[in-house]
Structures are given as C-alpha cells and as structure tokens.
Design an enzyme around this catalytic site. Structure first.
Site, PDB file in Angstrom:
ATOM      1  NE  ARG A   6      -2.730  -1.379   3.354  1.00 47.77           N
ATOM      2  CZ  ARG A   6      -3.067  -2.578   3.830  1.00 47.77           C
ATOM      3  NH1 ARG A   6      -3.880  -3.361   3.147  1.00 47.77           N
ATOM      4  NH2 ARG A   6      -2.631  -2.976   5.001  1.00 47.77           N
TER       5      ARG A   6
ATOM      6  CG  PHE B 142     -10.737  -8.107  -6.073  1.00 46.47           C
ATOM      7  CD1 PHE B 142     -11.821  -8.986  -6.116  1.00 46.47           C
ATOM      8  CD2 PHE B 142      -9.910  -8.018  -7.186  1.00 46.47           C
ATOM      9  CE1 PHE B 142     -12.046  -9.779  -7.240  1.00 46.47           C
ATOM     10  CE2 PHE B 142     -10.130  -8.798  -8.315  1.00 46.47           C
ATOM     11  CZ  PHE B 142     -11.197  -9.681  -8.343  1.00 46.47           C
TER      12      PHE B 142
ATOM     13  CG  ASP C  12     -15.129  -5.517  -2.355  1.00 45.22           C
ATOM     14  OD1 ASP C  12     -13.928  -5.724  -2.127  1.00 45.22           O
ATOM     15  OD2 ASP C  12     -16.042  -6.291  -1.969  1.00 45.22           O
ATOM     16  CB  SER C  13     -18.853  -8.382  -5.050  1.00 48.63           C
ATOM     17  OG  SER C  13     -18.020  -9.128  -4.199  1.00 48.63           O
TER      18      SER C  13
ATOM     19  CG  ASN D 100     -18.362 -10.473 -10.510  1.00 41.81           C
ATOM     20  OD1 ASN D 100     -17.157 -10.396 -10.762  1.00 41.81           O
ATOM     21  ND2 ASN D 100     -18.999 -11.623 -10.420  1.00 41.81           N
TER      22      ASN D 100
ATOM     23  CG  ASP E 272      -5.110  -7.672  -2.717  1.00 39.19           C
ATOM     24  OD1 ASP E 272      -4.606  -8.808  -2.823  1.00 39.19           O
ATOM     25  OD2 ASP E 272      -5.296  -7.106  -1.625  1.00 39.19           O
TER      26      ASP E 272
ATOM     27  CB  CYS F  21      -3.482 -13.973  -1.063  1.00 36.34           C
ATOM     28  SG  CYS F  21      -5.265 -14.011  -1.257  1.00 36.34           S
TER      29      CYS F  21
HETATM   30  N1  SAH Z   1      -7.062  -5.229  -1.158  1.00 39.88           N
HETATM   31  C1  SAH Z   1      -7.775  -5.330   0.083  1.00 39.88           C
HETATM   32  C2  SAH Z   1      -8.102  -6.772   0.437  1.00 39.88           C
HETATM   33  C3  SAH Z   1      -8.926  -7.507  -0.604  1.00 39.88           C
HETATM   34  S1  SAH Z   1      -9.868  -8.822   0.055  1.00 39.88           S
HETATM   35  C4  SAH Z   1      -6.974  -4.634   1.190  1.00 39.88           C
HETATM   36  O1  SAH Z   1      -5.789  -4.316   1.002  1.00 39.88           O
HETATM   37  O2  SAH Z   1      -7.533  -4.401   2.258  1.00 39.88           O
HETATM   38  C5  SAH Z   1     -10.828  -9.357  -1.274  1.00 39.88           C
HETATM   39  C6  SAH Z   1     -12.083  -8.535  -1.525  1.00 39.88           C
HETATM   40  O3  SAH Z   1     -12.631  -9.018  -2.737  1.00 39.88           O
HETATM   41  C7  SAH Z   1     -13.196  -8.665  -0.503  1.00 39.88           C
HETATM   42  O4  SAH Z   1     -13.538  -7.382  -0.041  1.00 39.88           O
HETATM   43  C8  SAH Z   1     -14.395  -9.291  -1.256  1.00 39.88           C
HETATM   44  O5  SAH Z   1     -15.633  -8.695  -0.907  1.00 39.88           O
HETATM   45  C9  SAH Z   1     -14.050  -8.943  -2.668  1.00 39.88           C
HETATM   46  N2  SAH Z   1     -14.547  -9.835  -3.736  1.00 39.88           N
HETATM   47  C10 SAH Z   1     -14.497 -11.192  -3.796  1.00 39.88           C
HETATM   48  N3  SAH Z   1     -14.914 -11.635  -4.992  1.00 39.88           N
HETATM   49  C11 SAH Z   1     -15.253 -10.537  -5.728  1.00 39.88           C
HETATM   50  C12 SAH Z   1     -15.720 -10.332  -7.050  1.00 39.88           C
HETATM   51  N4  SAH Z   1     -15.928 -11.349  -7.870  1.00 39.88           N
HETATM   52  N5  SAH Z   1     -15.935  -9.071  -7.462  1.00 39.88           N
HETATM   53  C13 SAH Z   1     -15.719  -8.021  -6.638  1.00 39.88           C
HETATM   54  N6  SAH Z   1     -15.238  -8.162  -5.377  1.00 39.88           N
HETATM   55  C14 SAH Z   1     -15.011  -9.397  -4.927  1.00 39.88           C
END
Ligand code: SAH
Length: 400
Positions: free
Chosen positions: A211, A227, A253-254, A283, A304, A344
C-alpha cells in the site's frame, strides 16, 4: 507420552524442520492421545524427531512444536515462543512503529495454528489447530505479558477449524470491548478495523508495504482498485506522496458493507479529497468488461483478489480466474501504465502465477515488464523450512 510412529522414509521432511506430519505418513499411534495432546514423533527405525500436537481429525495429523525432543511443551514454553515472536517484530524498526502489526505468523513463528494481530491496544488471536486450541490460555497469557496490551479478542471462526474438528469460537479473552471503534494509522492514513466481523482478524496487514508503494506511485494518476475491501489501497492512492495524490480512484468490490466501511474510512481522513474517490459495488469480472466496452483507460490498476485457490486442487479453475482479470487489467491500461497484481492463493506458486500473468499479457496484445516483485510485509515472515508460509506474491508490471 504417546508416540506417533512414521512409515519408513517419512521422517525426511521433519528432519528438514518442516512442521507438518500428514496422515499418510503415520504408521500408528503408540499409546493414547486426545486432540491437541503433545506426542513424540518417531521414525520407523525408532529415532525421536519432534514434539508435536496430535490432531486425529485432520489430514495434518500432527504439527511440530519443537524439534528438540527433550523440550517440555508447557505453559512456559508458549510464553517463551510468544515473547520471541513479539521480540522479532520489535527488532525491526519499520515494524516497531506500526499500530497495526501481525505479532504471530503461525508456523513461521514456531506456533502452528496461531495467528495474533495487534491493532493499537487490542490483540486479536485466531487459533486454527487442535494444538493451538489446547494451549489458548498460555498463548493469551504470553501475549498480554509480552505486549502489555489492554485487551485480547478471539476470532477463531476461520473455516479451516472445521478440518480439525473444531467449532467456531469468538469473544473477549482479556479486558473488555472498547467503547468506540478500533482504528489504526497506516502510513498517515486512519483506518477503522472491524475485529468482530471484518475479514481475517479485521484487516489485511500483509499488504502494508505494498500500500505504501502504491502511495508512492499514484501522484496525478487515474487509479482503478479492484477488490478494494475497506479501501486500504484506495486511501493510500488518494494520500499519494509529496508530489500529490491520485487524480481519481475508482474502487470496485462486490460487498456493499465493505464499500460502506471504505467510504467511512475515507471520512476519517479529512485531508484526503473525497471528490476524487468513486466506490462501485460490482463483480470485478463484469465491471472490468464494462469499463473496456465503455472505452475507459487507467494509469494504474490494482488487482488484489481473494484466494481463488486455497489449495493446489483448485489451481486450474483459479488459473483461469487470475488470467481473466489480468488480461482485462492489461487491456484497460493506458500505454506505459502500471499493473499491480497479486495472488494470495496457497495453491498457486510464484512461478505459476508469473506464467498466468505472462499468458494474460500476451493475449491482451500488450507487452509487459516486471519492474518489481511484491510480497507480504516483514511481520509475515517465511520460515525457510516452511515455504508454504509465502502465500502472498505480487508483480508490478509496466505495460506498453
Ligand atoms: N485489497 C484489500 C483486500 C482484498 S480482500 C486490502 O488491502 O484491504 C478481497 C475482496 O474481494 C473482498 O472485499 C471481497 O468482498 C471482494 N470480492 C471477492 N470476490 C469478488 C468479485 N468477484 N468481485 C468483486 N469483489 C469481490
């Protein structure tokens, strides 16, 4: 003490100090042991190899606490191990100053099944193995003594507990719930941490360094953060560096609750320009296609995603998902743009991840170069004997 006798040849990984004993390696249990009890692991030819926690329900039948077969596994042992883990962080200046910090990173700190994250005065523990479950009181005592923290909350509700035959457990183990919400400052940005309902123990501490790198790269850029969860990367992009913050940040984010939390986090930082931030509940797979159809481009894209492949058996499907988002990400970048892309997934190694991303770049018709390799922060160390600890891998690509 009961002895766990291995099949011939199955002592090799333990002799390299890898802490796991799989069910398929075990010939038989000599004596009686309940879940979490300490057993001595012994080779087929009778050599004692380790003291380990027995877990009859799990495919990982035992996890080594110590390769010193004379070691006594008791309350004092855990206090020493916890204190050593805390001291490891204190010895690294970049970590010592952090309000949000992983104090115990399981196997890589000699404590399989034990996670502990500190958020200011609060420590959140997650116990995921039968052995860790048995020693809860000693681990918590060790954490309170080593950190002087005011409170400890347990977030043992991770799905992996089911594999050990353990029920979810949550609640305060020391001190009481704080009056207000728990917040931390990371690289000058304030973030609320929902330790009760947030992901993991509430926050993705592992991405801290990345970050910061994003903040360094964002000045004047049009950023897309996919995400985004509670906005960790988004807020750092807005914060930027001396040259300024991002020109705009679109975050996807979803989860609407995660986006609400992200917007609330932005409001905690009045110096950041909220007019440059847009939160989209969608999505990512669909949203990237929509953006492409709309002819939009970005200067910097963060991908991510959640763990698409928790284990190697999911690798094939996960590979397609990683390829899809990386291909779309490449296409959406303006010439010379940067793609910060992560996996991850324990089931996808660095080499495979790089191959997938290379395939995505080729198929997007763009040429891409790795300018940095990215990994978890130093409070998520990787014991050399336990390469599985290196779950987070990332690439920073310059895409032409
Ligand atoms: N980058 C963030 C952590 C990501 S965690 C940080 O640094 O804090 C993964 C995220 O992806 C979650 O919030 C989850 O809600 C979201 N997610 C999972 N599948 C998804 C999709 N298909 N489309 C959008 N968001 C999604």
């Amino acid at each position: 003490m009961a002895q766990l006798i291995l099949h011939p040849g199955k002592e090799r990984s333990l002799m390299r100090h890898h802490p796991w004993v799989f069910d398929t390696s075990v010939m038989h249990l000599d004596g009686h042991a309940r879940p979490g009890d300490t057993v001595t692991v012994v080779s087929a030819d009778g050599r004692p190899l380790a003291k380990a926690a027995f877990s009859p329900r799990s495919k990982i039948r035992a996890r080594a606490w110590s390769f010193d077969v004379e070691a006594t596994i008791d309350h004092a042992f855990f206090k020493r191990r916890v204190a050593a883990a805390v001291a490891r962080r204190a010895a690294l200046p970049e970590l010592a100053a952090q309000q949000g910090l992983r104090l115990i990173h399981a196997e890589s700190d000699g404590l399989p099944g034990v996670i502990a994250d500190r958020y200011g005065d609060t420590v959140v523990v997650q116990l995921t193995s039968a052995g860790a479950e048995k020693w809860r009181a000693a681990i918590v005592d060790g954490l309170v003594k080593a950190t002087g923290c005011a409170r400890v909350y347990e977030r043992s509700d991770s799905e992996v507990r089911g594999l050990e035959g353990l029920e979810p457990v949550t609640g305060w183990l020391h001190g009481e719930a704080p009056a207000g919400e728990i917040t931390i400052e990371e690289h000058g940005v304030r973030m609320a941490v929902d330790i009760v309902a947030g992901h993991k123990t509430g926050f993705y501490l592992d991405q801290r360094d990345n970050r910061r790198m994003l903040a360094e790269l964002s000045a004047g850029k049009r950023v897309l953060n996919c995400f985004c969860y509670t906005g960790g990367f988004s807020l750092q992009a807005l914060a930027g560096n001396e040259a300024g913050g991002a020109a705009s940040v679109v975050s996807v984010d979803s989860s609407q609750p995660a986006l609400d939390r992200a917007a609330a986090n932005l409001a905690l930082n009045p110096r950041l320009d909220a007019a440059r931030a847009e939160w989209r509940c969608a999505n990512v797979f669909d949203e990237l296609r929509k953006l492409k159809t709309a002819g939009e481009t970005f200067d910097l894209i963060v991908l991510d995603p959640p763990k698409f492949a928790p284990s190697a058996s999911h690798a094939e499907r996960a590979s397609r998902a990683y390829k899809d988002i990386n291909l779309l990400g490449c296409k959406l970048l303006a010439p010379g743009g940067l793609l910060m892309t992560y996996s991850c997934s324990g089931g996808i190694g660095l080499e495979l991840f790089q191959k997938i991303v290379a395939g995505a770049a080729i198929d997007s018709g763009r040429s891409a170069r790795i300018v940095r390799r990215l990994q978890g922060a130093a409070d998520h160390p990787v014991d050399l004997a336990f390469p599985e600890g290196e779950y987070l891998k990332g690439l920073l690509l310059q895409v032409e």
